[in-house]
Motif scaffolding. Structure first.
Motif, mmCIF file in Angstrom:
data_model
loop_
_atom_site.group_PDB
_atom_site.id
_atom_site.type_symbol
_atom_site.label_atom_id
_atom_site.label_comp_id
_atom_site.label_asym_id
_atom_site.label_seq_id
_atom_site.Cartn_x
_atom_site.Cartn_y
_atom_site.Cartn_z
ATOM 1 N N ASP A 13 0.810 -1.227 0.000
ATOM 2 C CA ASP A 13 0.000 0.000 0.000
ATOM 3 C C ASP A 13 0.835 1.266 0.000
ATOM 4 O O ASP A 13 0.448 2.278 0.594
ATOM 5 N N LYS A 266 5.910 5.181 1.141
ATOM 6 C CA LYS A 266 4.997 6.219 1.594
ATOM 7 C C LYS A 266 5.829 7.117 2.516
ATOM 8 O O LYS A 266 6.770 6.612 3.159
ATOM 9 N N THR A 270 2.476 2.436 6.929
ATOM 10 C CA THR A 270 1.182 1.809 7.247
ATOM 11 C C THR A 270 1.320 0.309 7.127
ATOM 12 O O THR A 270 2.220 -0.197 6.457
ATOM 13 N N GLN A 290 -4.332 8.207 9.588
ATOM 14 C CA GLN A 290 -5.302 7.223 9.073
ATOM 15 C C GLN A 290 -6.458 7.940 8.377
ATOM 16 O O GLN A 290 -6.851 7.567 7.263
ATOM 17 N N GLU A 295 -6.619 5.819 5.016
ATOM 18 C CA GLU A 295 -5.877 4.566 5.085
ATOM 19 C C GLU A 295 -6.793 3.376 5.401
ATOM 20 O O GLU A 295 -6.893 2.895 6.523
ATOM 21 N N ARG A 304 -6.058 0.707 8.023
ATOM 22 C CA ARG A 304 -4.614 0.443 8.062
ATOM 23 C C ARG A 304 -4.026 1.051 9.334
ATOM 24 O O ARG A 304 -4.417 2.153 9.720
ATOM 25 N N CYS A 306 -1.128 2.974 11.290
ATOM 26 C CA CYS A 306 -0.242 4.030 10.782
ATOM 27 C C CYS A 306 0.896 4.322 11.756
ATOM 28 O O CYS A 306 0.742 4.141 12.964
#
Ligand code: IMO
Ligand code: MG
Length: 416
Positions: A13, A266, A270, A290, A295, A304, A306
């Motif tokens: 991701d 990123k 995450t 998030q 996310e 997700r 974080c």
């Protein structure tokens, strides 16, 4: 460009879909070499968002060819749905989608096994996507798998699936409703197989002819380094190699043919699913990332987890993959932060000798820029503190940043 690879450098991701979409403008062929429908690659063009799971993101460019390599755990039912979604957008896949006969096939039985193993594991559950990936690769290594080339013989395939169903029934006690669902899922599976058979192709020869002709190929990685079966946070990983070493075996090319390997990070971290996450933020800052970063898993819609950027793992990712350049995504999500932390190393050792669950991160704190970066198109458009943040990451990772993404839109990218 020749052969350029895009590799997720964290826990998946990272925004690989967006980077592949950007680079696919110059690509003749975009290929997947591992994983399957556990991936969820989101691409936003205008007002329309598309989530792809198996077909490489290049399919949204009308003349780009796309290829699913032998290293994949290939799901015919998922692929049929994806083809239909792409066709609804007015694009055709005919003549430009190519599937390796050597890829392993995910069947409805694999999905049942995946869900069953997860449910039976209690606190030890991995938090898989339940797309049947683990059981499919288990069959591959156990030499009992079904490959795409086997799909041409429906009679034999039915016999095999009947005997595999009997074996599964011996292992798990399926409730009546699940039995009925399996019967209808198997029919859906055979339907989908008919739809995808015309796309099966000699992918090895195709890739090599593109290489010989000097055409541009983009290899789209799925998942990320820390989900790699060998190098990740085992057992909280996916069931295959997600790192650059698998590009060669997942496609059928020699490693020397890979020209560039872009690691996608990123600008924070995450993770979806279970497992250690040293820089996780279980506080208001984690919630802010998030929410602001939307996310949620693109495949499972799970929230997700974080945390801060982890350069200790980032340096490890650089070593394992030999990144030649980096893409940093979602910089804009940090726009409102007062200060931003980067984990530079762990106080008590180095992964993988150090168990990640015991890692004690040491942080460097940088001031936030508190300004929008969404409209930046060049590095000089960025606030000085945002540039300082990127420069610090570049210095820690010792690889040049080639792309910075500051939003979901195609235009929101800085190419360096
Ligand atoms: P993309 O390509 C994030 C995670 C799952 C779980 C573990 C094992 O979108 O980056 P699996 O279903 O593969 O057996 O699950 O791996 N996982 C991902 N996390 N992005 C992905 O793909 C993932 N694919 C698998 O959440 O923790
Ligand atoms: Mg994803």
């Amino acid at each position: 460009m020749a052969l350029t690879a895009i590799i997720g450098a964290q826990w998946g991701d990272e925004g690989k879909g967006k980077i592949v979409d950007t680079l696919s403008e110059a690509a003749d062929l975009v290929v997947r070499f591992q994983g399957g429908a556990n991936a969820g690659h989101t691409i936003k063009i205008g007002d329309e968002e598309t989530i792809l799971h198996q077909i490489p993101s290049g399919i949204l460019r009308p003349t780009t060819h796309c290829l699913l390599g032998n290293g994949m755990a290939f799901d015919p039912v998922g692929l049929k749905n994806e083809i239909e979604e792409i066709e609804r957008k007015g694009l055709t896949v005919n003549g430009r989608l190519h599937i390796s006969p050597l890829a392993h096939v995910v069947t409805p039985l694999h999905k049942i096994k995946d869900a069953y193993q997860e449910d039976a594991s209690g606190v030890k559950a991995i938090g898989t996507t339940k797309r049947g990936i683990g059981p499919c690769y288990t069959d591959k290594i156990g030499r009992t798998g079904i490959r795409v080339r086997d799909l041409f013989n429906e009679n034999d395939l039915r016999v095999t699936l009947v005997s595999k169903t009997a074996l599964l029934r011996r292992k798990i006690d399926m409730p009546e409703v699940e039995e009925q669902k399996l019967v209808s899922d198997l029919e859906l599976f055979f339907d989908s197989v008919q739809r995808i058979l015309p796309f099966v192709d000699n992918t090895i020869f195709r890739i090599h002819s593109y290489i010989k002709e000097g055409r541009n190929i983009l290899a789209e990685g799925a998942q990320g380094v820390m989900l790699d079966i060998d190098f990740g946070s085992y057992p909280y990983v996916t069931a295959c190699n997600t790192t650059a070493g698998n590009i060669a075996t997942g496609l059928g090319i020699g490693p020397r043919l890979i020209d560039q390997i872009i690691g996608v990070f990123k600008c924070y971290s995450t993770r979806v699913g279970a497992g250690p996450f040293p820089t996780e933020l279980n506080d208001a800052i984690g919630d802010h990332l998030q929410t602001r970063g939307s996310e949620f898993g693109a495949t499972t819609r799970r929230r997700r987890r974080c945390g801060w950027f982890d350069a200790a793992l980032g340096k490890y990712a650089v070593m394992i993959n030999g990144f030649t350049g980096l893409a940093m995504t979602k910089l804009d999500i940090l726009d409102e932060m007062e200060e931003i932390k980067i984990c530079t190393h762990y106080e008590n050792g180095e992964f993988p000798l150090l168990d990640l669950k015991d890692a004690r991160p040491v942080y460097l704190t940088l001031p936030g820029w508190r300004e929008s970066t969404a409209e930046a198109r060049r590095l000089t458009d960025l606030p000085p503190r945002a540039r300082q943040y990127l420069q610090t990451l570049e210095d820690l990772l010792e690889v040049k940043i080639s792309y910075v993404s500051t939003g979901k839109e195609r235009r929101q990218i800085i190419c360096l």
